[in-house]
Design an enzyme around this catalytic site. Structure first.
Site, PDB file in Angstrom:
ATOM      1  N   GLY A   1      35.347  35.989  44.731  1.00 15.24           N
ATOM      2  CA  GLY A   1      36.586  35.588  44.487  1.00 15.24           C
ATOM      3  C   GLY A   1      37.105  35.377  45.966  1.00 15.24           C
TER       4      GLY A   1
ATOM      5  N   GLY B   1      40.307  32.916  46.824  1.00 16.04           N
ATOM      6  CA  GLY B   1      41.516  33.245  46.194  1.00 16.04           C
ATOM      7  C   GLY B   1      42.674  33.450  47.094  1.00 16.04           C
ATOM      8  N   GLN B   2      43.743  33.918  46.695  1.00  9.68           N
ATOM      9  CA  GLN B   2      45.032  34.329  47.565  1.00  9.68           C
ATOM     10  C   GLN B   2      44.606  35.423  48.226  1.00  9.68           C
ATOM     11  OE1 GLN B   2      48.253  35.743  45.346  1.00  9.68           O
ATOM     12  NE2 GLN B   2      49.899  35.372  47.117  1.00  9.68           N
TER      13      GLN B   2
ATOM     14  N   ASP C   1      32.371  32.694  46.187  1.00 11.71           N
ATOM     15  CA  ASP C   1      33.280  32.153  45.080  1.00 11.71           C
ATOM     16  C   ASP C   1      32.749  31.020  44.344  1.00 11.71           C
ATOM     17  OD1 ASP C   1      35.819  31.026  43.892  1.00 11.71           O
ATOM     18  OD2 ASP C   1      36.813  32.113  45.232  1.00 11.71           O
ATOM     19  N   ILE C   2      33.240  30.824  43.278  1.00 12.88           N
ATOM     20  CA  ILE C   2      32.730  29.743  42.416  1.00 12.88           C
ATOM     21  C   ILE C   2      32.635  28.378  42.919  1.00 12.88           C
ATOM     22  CG2 ILE C   2      34.769  29.399  40.921  1.00 12.88           C
ATOM     23  CD1 ILE C   2      32.094  29.720  38.638  1.00 12.88           C
ATOM     24  N   ARG C   3      33.576  28.060  43.829  1.00 11.04           N
ATOM     25  CA  ARG C   3      33.591  26.906  44.558  1.00 11.04           C
ATOM     26  C   ARG C   3      33.932  27.206  46.163  1.00 11.04           C
ATOM     27  NH1 ARG C   3      37.942  27.446  41.514  1.00 11.04           N
ATOM     28  NH2 ARG C   3      36.994  26.623  39.699  1.00 11.04           N
TER      29      ARG C   3
ATOM     30  N   TYR D   1      45.899  39.115  29.871  1.00 12.78           N
ATOM     31  CA  TYR D   1      45.509  39.587  31.532  1.00 12.78           C
ATOM     32  C   TYR D   1      45.905  40.993  31.468  1.00 12.78           C
ATOM     33  CZ  TYR D   1      46.264  39.826  36.628  1.00 12.78           C
ATOM     34  OH  TYR D   1      46.174  40.362  37.861  1.00 12.78           O
TER      35      TYR D   1
ATOM     36  N   LYS E   1      43.122  44.116  32.138  1.00 15.05           N
ATOM     37  CA  LYS E   1      43.288  45.132  33.228  1.00 15.05           C
ATOM     38  C   LYS E   1      43.333  46.581  32.775  1.00 15.05           C
ATOM     39  CE  LYS E   1      42.926  42.379  36.791  1.00 15.05           C
ATOM     40  NZ  LYS E   1      41.858  42.181  37.800  1.00 15.05           N
TER      41      LYS E   1
HETATM   42  N1  SER Z   1      50.602  38.200  40.279  1.00 11.27           N
HETATM   43  C1  SER Z   1      49.983  38.591  39.037  1.00 11.27           C
HETATM   44  C2  SER Z   1      50.497  37.831  38.202  1.00 11.27           C
HETATM   45  O1  SER Z   1      51.385  37.450  38.033  1.00 11.27           O
HETATM   46  C3  SER Z   1      50.323  40.107  38.522  1.00 11.27           C
HETATM   47  O2  SER Z   1      49.069  41.001  38.646  1.00 11.27           O
HETATM   48  O3  SER Z   1      49.715  37.645  36.954  1.00 11.27           O
END
Ligand code: SER
Length: 317
Positions: free
Chosen positions: A9, A12-13, A35-37, A143, A147
Site C-alpha cells: 500500500g 496510499g496517503q 501497491d496494487i497499482r 472498517y 480493525k
Molecule cells: N481516517 C480514517 C477514516 O476516516 C480513520 O482511521 O476512515
C-alpha cells in the site's frame, strides 16, 4: 543484520510518506514499495517498486523471498466511508491481507510486522473524551469491525505464535503529498486544498464534529519509532492509542482564515456524519508515551501553516 522492508500500500496517503522516510533512513534499496497499482512518478522512481495484490499470499511470499524481506508494513486497507459502500469487499481486503502477513510471520518468512489500526475501533458506547487505551469497543462500521478484529488477531498471533506485530490506532491523518482515500476524516485534508483553490469549502461533517487528528510527520515518526522500539517496550500487542490534536470543522476553518481571511466554510453533512458521531473526540495515549516515549510535535496552528505553505507551492507550479 540489515533489514529489508516491504511496504504494502505504498502509494496510499500514509504509504507514500512512509516509503520516502524509510528510504531516507535505510537507503532506497532496503525499502521495497508495493501497491496494487502504480503511484506517483516521485514514488516510482525513488527505489524498487512491485505491483502486488496483497490478498494473494503466494504473490507476497514470492516478493519476500526474491528481495529477502525481513519486515512488512501492511498499509493497504479500505477505509471507513468506502467500506460502508462495499462492506463485503472491505471485510475481505482488510482481513485477508492481515492474515496473509500474520501467517507469513508465523511461518518464519518475516520477522516483524506493522499493521495500522484506527480510532474506528471505538463506537457510540465508548467514552468520547480522553478515550482510554482499554475501554468499551463496539464499532459500528465495517472498517471499525475489521480493525478491532484485526487487533485481537495481532495479539493472538503474538501471544500464541510469538509473532512480532506492532500497531497504532491512527487518528485522522492530515497531509499534503498524497491524497487520502475514502475516510471520514478526509474533510480535514480537502478543506486546505479547497481553501487555496476556491477560497471556500463545503464540509461533509457538521460544525460540532470534533475528531482526533494528527499531522503526517508525527504519524510517520510514531510508526517508525514503534517499529524500532525494543520488543520488551512494546507491551501492548493489540494497538496503541495515539493522539496529537482535536478540532471541529469550525476550528480548522478559523485557523485557515488567519492565513486566508476571505475563506468561507459551509456545511452539508452526509452519511459520514453518522460515522464521525460514533467515534471519540479525544484520545488518551499515555500508554504509548510511557511504553515507547511517543510525543507529538504538531498542533492545529503549526500544521495549518505547514499545510498551506506546501500546498501553496504545489498549486503555484
Ligand atoms: N481516517 C480514517 C477514516 O476516516 C480513520 O482511521 O476512515
Amino acid at each position: 543484520m540489515n533489514e529489508t522492508i516491504l511496504i504494502i500500500g505504498a502509494c496510499g496517503q500514509i504509504g507514500t510518506e512512509l516509503t520516502a522516510k524509510l528510504r531516507e533512513m535505510n537507503g532506497k534499496d532496503a525499502v521495497i514499495a508495493s501497491d496494487i497499482r502504480e503511484g506517483s512518478e516521485e514514488l516510482m522512481s525513488s527505489g524498487p517498486f512491485e505491483i502486488l495484490d496483497a490478498t494473494s499470499k503466494d504473490d507476497i511470499l514470492e516478493i519476500i523471498k526474491r528481495h529477502k524481506v525481513s519486515q512488512v508494513y501492511l498499509m493497504a486497507a479500505m477505509l471507513s466511508a468506502t467500506g460502508e459502500k462495499y462492506p463485503d469487499k472491505a471485510w475481505y481486503l482488510n482481513m485477508t491481507t492481515l492474515f496473509n502477513i500474520l501467517d507469513l510471520a508465523k511461518e518464519g518468512e518475516i520477522k516483524k510486522v506493522f499493521w495500522p489500526s484506527s480510532i474506528a475501533v471505538f463506537g457510540p458506547t465508548t467514552p468520547k473524551q480522553n478515550t482510554p487505551q482499554k475501554t468499551v469497543m463496539e464499532p459500528t462500521t465495517v472498517y471499525g469491525i475489521s480493525k478491532q478484529t484485526g487487533e485481537r488477531w495481532c495479539e493472538y498471533y503474538h501471544d500464541k505464535y510469538g509473532v512480532d506485530v506492532r500497531s497504532i490506532r491512527y487518528p485522522g491523518i492530515i497531509s499534503w503529498k498524497a491524497e487520502p482515500g475514502g475516510g471520514t476524516t478526509d474533510y480535514a485534508v480537502e478543506i486546505y486544498h479547497e481553501a487555496l483553490k476556491e477560497g471556500k469549502y463545503t464540509s461533509f461533517l457538521n460544525e460540532e464534529s470534533a475528531l482526533p487528528m494528527m499531522y503526517m510527520p508525527d504519524a510517520i515518526d510514531a510508526t517508525i519509532q514503534l517499529m524500532n522500539a525494543p520488543a520488551e517496550e512494546v507491551k501492548d500487542r493489540s494497538a496503541y492509542n495515539l493522539a496529537a490534536m482535536t478540532f471541529t470543522p469550525v476550528e480548522i476553518a478559523e485557523e485557515i482564515k488567519k492565513h486566508i481571511p476571505e475563506f468561507e466554510i459551509s456545511y452539508a453533512p452526509d452519511f459520514r456524519q453518522e460515522i464521525a458521531n460514533s467515534w471519540p473526540q479525544s484520545i488518551d495515549d499515555t500508554a504509548a508515551r510511557e511504553d515507547w516515549n511517543w510525543k507529538h510535535s504538531f498542533d492545529l496552528e503549526s500544521m495549518t501553516k505547514d499545510m498551506l505553505e506546501n500546498l501553496g507551492k504545489k498549486y503555484s507550479k
